[in-house]
Design a protein around this motif. Structure first.
Motif, PDB file in Angstrom:
ATOM      1  N   MET A   1       0.809  -1.213   0.000  1.00  0.00           N
ATOM      2  CA  MET A   1       0.000   0.000   0.000  1.00  0.00           C
ATOM      3  C   MET A   1       0.841   1.261   0.000  1.00  0.00           C
ATOM      4  O   MET A   1       0.515   2.224  -0.674  1.00  0.00           O
ATOM      5  CB  MET A   1      -0.947   0.023   1.203  1.00  0.00           C
ATOM      6  N   ASN A   2       1.922   1.298   0.746  1.00  0.00           N
ATOM      7  CA  ASN A   2       2.735   2.492   0.870  1.00  0.00           C
ATOM      8  C   ASN A   2       3.985   2.444   0.001  1.00  0.00           C
ATOM      9  O   ASN A   2       4.912   3.202   0.212  1.00  0.00           O
ATOM     10  CB  ASN A   2       3.130   2.708   2.335  1.00  0.00           C
ATOM     11  N   THR A   3       4.036   1.558  -0.954  1.00  0.00           N
ATOM     12  CA  THR A   3       5.193   1.449  -1.820  1.00  0.00           C
ATOM     13  C   THR A   3       4.744   1.379  -3.271  1.00  0.00           C
ATOM     14  O   THR A   3       3.570   1.217  -3.562  1.00  0.00           O
ATOM     15  CB  THR A   3       6.012   0.173  -1.513  1.00  0.00           C
ATOM     16  N   LYS A   4       5.715   1.493  -4.149  1.00  0.00           N
ATOM     17  CA  LYS A   4       5.436   1.377  -5.577  1.00  0.00           C
ATOM     18  C   LYS A   4       5.398  -0.074  -6.013  1.00  0.00           C
ATOM     19  O   LYS A   4       5.022  -0.366  -7.130  1.00  0.00           O
ATOM     20  CB  LYS A   4       6.508   2.118  -6.370  1.00  0.00           C
ATOM     21  N   GLY A   5       5.817  -0.972  -5.166  1.00  0.00           N
ATOM     22  CA  GLY A   5       5.848  -2.386  -5.491  1.00  0.00           C
ATOM     23  C   GLY A   5       7.027  -3.046  -4.815  1.00  0.00           C
ATOM     24  O   GLY A   5       7.860  -2.392  -4.184  1.00  0.00           O
ATOM     25  N   THR A   6       7.087  -4.357  -4.945  1.00  0.00           N
ATOM     26  CA  THR A   6       8.165  -5.133  -4.347  1.00  0.00           C
ATOM     27  C   THR A   6       9.075  -5.659  -5.440  1.00  0.00           C
ATOM     28  O   THR A   6       8.607  -6.249  -6.423  1.00  0.00           O
ATOM     29  CB  THR A   6       7.604  -6.312  -3.535  1.00  0.00           C
ATOM     30  N   ILE A   7      10.359  -5.445  -5.265  1.00  0.00           N
ATOM     31  CA  ILE A   7      11.365  -5.893  -6.220  1.00  0.00           C
ATOM     32  C   ILE A   7      12.205  -6.962  -5.537  1.00  0.00           C
ATOM     33  O   ILE A   7      12.677  -6.777  -4.420  1.00  0.00           O
ATOM     34  CB  ILE A   7      12.296  -4.736  -6.641  1.00  0.00           C
ATOM     35  N   LEU A   8      12.389  -8.078  -6.214  1.00  0.00           N
ATOM     36  CA  LEU A   8      13.297  -9.124  -5.743  1.00  0.00           C
ATOM     37  C   LEU A   8      14.622  -8.925  -6.460  1.00  0.00           C
ATOM     38  O   LEU A   8      14.682  -8.998  -7.691  1.00  0.00           O
ATOM     39  CB  LEU A   8      12.738 -10.516  -6.032  1.00  0.00           C
ATOM     40  N   VAL A   9      15.670  -8.630  -5.704  1.00  0.00           N
ATOM     41  CA  VAL A   9      17.006  -8.428  -6.248  1.00  0.00           C
ATOM     42  C   VAL A   9      17.797  -9.710  -6.013  1.00  0.00           C
ATOM     43  O   VAL A   9      17.993 -10.116  -4.867  1.00  0.00           O
ATOM     44  CB  VAL A   9      17.715  -7.227  -5.585  1.00  0.00           C
ATOM     45  N   VAL A  10      18.236 -10.335  -7.095  1.00  0.00           N
ATOM     46  CA  VAL A  10      18.972 -11.596  -7.009  1.00  0.00           C
ATOM     47  C   VAL A  10      20.389 -11.350  -7.516  1.00  0.00           C
ATOM     48  O   VAL A  10      20.601 -11.128  -8.716  1.00  0.00           O
ATOM     49  CB  VAL A  10      18.302 -12.706  -7.845  1.00  0.00           C
ATOM     50  N   ASP A  11      21.344 -11.359  -6.597  1.00  0.00           N
ATOM     51  CA  ASP A  11      22.740 -11.110  -6.955  1.00  0.00           C
ATOM     52  C   ASP A  11      23.624 -11.684  -5.864  1.00  0.00           C
ATOM     53  O   ASP A  11      23.330 -11.502  -4.675  1.00  0.00           O
ATOM     54  CB  ASP A  11      22.981  -9.606  -7.108  1.00  0.00           C
ATOM     55  N   ASP A  12      24.702 -12.348  -6.234  1.00  0.00           N
ATOM     56  CA  ASP A  12      25.592 -12.934  -5.239  1.00  0.00           C
ATOM     57  C   ASP A  12      26.593 -11.928  -4.678  1.00  0.00           C
ATOM     58  O   ASP A  12      27.227 -12.189  -3.663  1.00  0.00           O
ATOM     59  CB  ASP A  12      26.322 -14.156  -5.799  1.00  0.00           C
ATOM     60  N   GLU A  13      26.720 -10.758  -5.285  1.00  0.00           N
ATOM     61  CA  GLU A  13      27.640  -9.726  -4.809  1.00  0.00           C
ATOM     62  C   GLU A  13      26.918  -8.790  -3.837  1.00  0.00           C
ATOM     63  O   GLU A  13      25.980  -8.091  -4.218  1.00  0.00           O
ATOM     64  CB  GLU A  13      28.189  -8.910  -5.981  1.00  0.00           C
ATOM     65  N   GLU A  14      27.389  -8.765  -2.600  1.00  0.00           N
ATOM     66  CA  GLU A  14      26.750  -7.938  -1.575  1.00  0.00           C
ATOM     67  C   GLU A  14      26.740  -6.464  -1.968  1.00  0.00           C
ATOM     68  O   GLU A  14      25.743  -5.762  -1.765  1.00  0.00           O
ATOM     69  CB  GLU A  14      27.459  -8.124  -0.233  1.00  0.00           C
ATOM     70  N   SER A  15      27.824  -5.975  -2.534  1.00  0.00           N
ATOM     71  CA  SER A  15      27.889  -4.557  -2.899  1.00  0.00           C
ATOM     72  C   SER A  15      26.871  -4.222  -3.988  1.00  0.00           C
ATOM     73  O   SER A  15      26.283  -3.137  -3.982  1.00  0.00           O
ATOM     74  CB  SER A  15      29.301  -4.179  -3.361  1.00  0.00           C
TER      75      SER A  15
END
Length: 158
Positions: A32-46
């Motif tokens: 409700m209070n966001t534009k949506g949920t994004i799943l970020v898949v990456d093995d590099e923490e940075s």
């Protein structure tokens, strides 16, 4: 008996069910209070950190996965968009995209491939042929990334 968010064993779906909203509406209430949920898949923490910062500052909710296997588990939460690194330690991003696009429950979720390695035309074509809805390279340009997400979310809503 109502429970508080964050109590052990009570996620948003269980909490909304207790309050009478039902599990079907849990996803709506979470965004409700966001534009949506994004799943970020990456093995590099940075890479995850910089991507998360860009997206959160733009009003998106962000979930993160470090491996392909973890991504396949988190996708059950039905994110609005997935940003998927091509080079993961366990399962190639292209293969994950194929799996997601072949499954009826996840086929409509837009997938944006990302790589820090300059891609050749063949790799880019293979990623798009696997069902990716877009392809970007690192370092990410904030304006381009946000415009891409806005377009992908608008297409999904249509």
């Amino acid at each position: 008996m109502p429970t508080r968010l964050g109590e052990r064993g009570h996620g948003l779906a269980e909490t909304t069910d207790v309050y009478g909203f039902g599990k079907k509406n849990a996803r709506f209430l979470a965004t409700m209070n966001t534009k949506g949920t994004i799943l970020v898949v990456d093995d590099e923490e940075s890479h995850r950190y910089t991507t998360r910062q860009m997206l959160q500052h733009a009003g998106f909710q962000v979930r993160e996965a470090t491996t392909g296997q973890e991504a396949l588990q988190l996708v059950e939460e039905q994110p609005d968009v997935i940003i998927l690194d091509l080079h993961l330690p366990d399962i190639a991003g292209i293969e994950i995209c194929r799996i997601l696009k072949a499954a009826p429950a996840t086929a409509a979720i837009p997938v944006l491939h990302v790589t820090a390695v300059y891609p050749g035309a063949e790799e880019r074509a293979e990623a798009l042929a696997a069902g990716a809805d877009g392809y970007v390279t690192r370092p990410l340009d904030r304006a381009q990334l946000l415009a891409t997400f806005t377009t992908l979310l608008a297409r999904r809503a249509a």
